[in-house]
Design a protein around this motif. Structure first.
Motif, PDB file in Angstrom:
ATOM      1  N   LEU A   1      41.108  38.407  30.337  1.00  0.00           N
ATOM      2  CA  LEU A   1      40.775  39.289  31.461  1.00  0.00           C
ATOM      3  C   LEU A   1      41.147  38.684  32.806  1.00  0.00           C
ATOM      4  O   LEU A   1      40.705  39.166  33.847  1.00  0.00           O
ATOM      5  CB  LEU A   1      39.284  39.638  31.419  1.00  0.00           C
ATOM      6  N   GLY A   2      41.913  37.629  32.800  1.00  0.00           N
ATOM      7  CA  GLY A   2      42.401  37.045  34.042  1.00  0.00           C
ATOM      8  C   GLY A   2      41.315  36.432  34.901  1.00  0.00           C
ATOM      9  O   GLY A   2      41.340  36.526  36.127  1.00  0.00           O
ATOM     10  N   GLY A   3      40.340  35.801  34.265  1.00  0.00           N
ATOM     11  CA  GLY A   3      39.278  35.118  35.000  1.00  0.00           C
ATOM     12  C   GLY A   3      38.208  36.041  35.553  1.00  0.00           C
ATOM     13  O   GLY A   3      37.414  35.636  36.395  1.00  0.00           O
ATOM     14  N   GLN A   4      38.152  37.259  35.060  1.00  0.00           N
ATOM     15  CA  GLN A   4      37.214  38.256  35.590  1.00  0.00           C
ATOM     16  C   GLN A   4      35.890  38.337  34.831  1.00  0.00           C
ATOM     17  O   GLN A   4      35.029  39.146  35.181  1.00  0.00           O
ATOM     18  CB  GLN A   4      37.876  39.643  35.583  1.00  0.00           C
ATOM     19  N   ILE A   5      35.698  37.516  33.822  1.00  0.00           N
ATOM     20  CA  ILE A   5      34.474  37.611  33.013  1.00  0.00           C
ATOM     21  C   ILE A   5      33.233  37.283  33.842  1.00  0.00           C
ATOM     22  O   ILE A   5      32.132  37.702  33.512  1.00  0.00           O
ATOM     23  CB  ILE A   5      34.569  36.737  31.737  1.00  0.00           C
ATOM     24  N   GLY A   6      33.406  36.587  34.954  1.00  0.00           N
ATOM     25  CA  GLY A   6      32.293  36.263  35.837  1.00  0.00           C
ATOM     26  C   GLY A   6      31.623  37.488  36.433  1.00  0.00           C
ATOM     27  O   GLY A   6      30.494  37.409  36.924  1.00  0.00           O
ATOM     28  N   LYS A   7      32.293  38.638  36.377  1.00  0.00           N
ATOM     29  CA  LYS A   7      31.700  39.889  36.859  1.00  0.00           C
ATOM     30  C   LYS A   7      30.550  40.354  35.969  1.00  0.00           C
ATOM     31  O   LYS A   7      29.757  41.200  36.366  1.00  0.00           O
ATOM     32  CB  LYS A   7      32.746  41.006  36.909  1.00  0.00           C
ATOM     33  N   VAL A   8      30.485  39.802  34.765  1.00  0.00           N
ATOM     34  CA  VAL A   8      29.460  40.210  33.803  1.00  0.00           C
ATOM     35  C   VAL A   8      28.314  39.201  33.845  1.00  0.00           C
ATOM     36  O   VAL A   8      28.476  38.049  33.445  1.00  0.00           O
ATOM     37  CB  VAL A   8      30.038  40.300  32.370  1.00  0.00           C
TER      38      VAL A   8
END
Length: 83
Positions: free
Chosen positions: A53-60
């Motif tokens: 996910l291109g480093g976007q897992i931090g949104k969760v």
């Protein structure tokens, strides 16, 4: 343009890590019902998803506490991380 990540992509990643056919994951749904799941596998899943996910897992928030595959897919959709 980057290709959108699909639900199937997510299931394939989880299936490879847990050594389970990705087609059966939604039927099983709960990680604890999968023999190969443990805390290390959970970290591997989170890491692989973050990479995909291109480093976007931090949104969760509280991603490590999610034990349901259906819930994970639902949250990733709500955050517009998958199609």
């Amino acid at each position: 343009m980057k290709k959108k990540v699909s639900e199937k992509d997510i299931l394939i990643i989880i299936g490879k890590i847990l050594k389970v056919n990705h087609n059966s994951l939604l039927k099983i749904d709960n990680y604890s019902k999968i023999k190969s799941w443990d805390s290390l596998a959970q970290l591997d899943i989170i890491s692989a998803l973050d990479k995909k996910l291109g480093g976007q897992i931090g949104k969760v928030k509280n991603i490590a506490e999610i034990k349901s595959i259906k819930k994970l897919i639902s949250i990733l959709r709500k955050k517009s991380l998958i199609v």
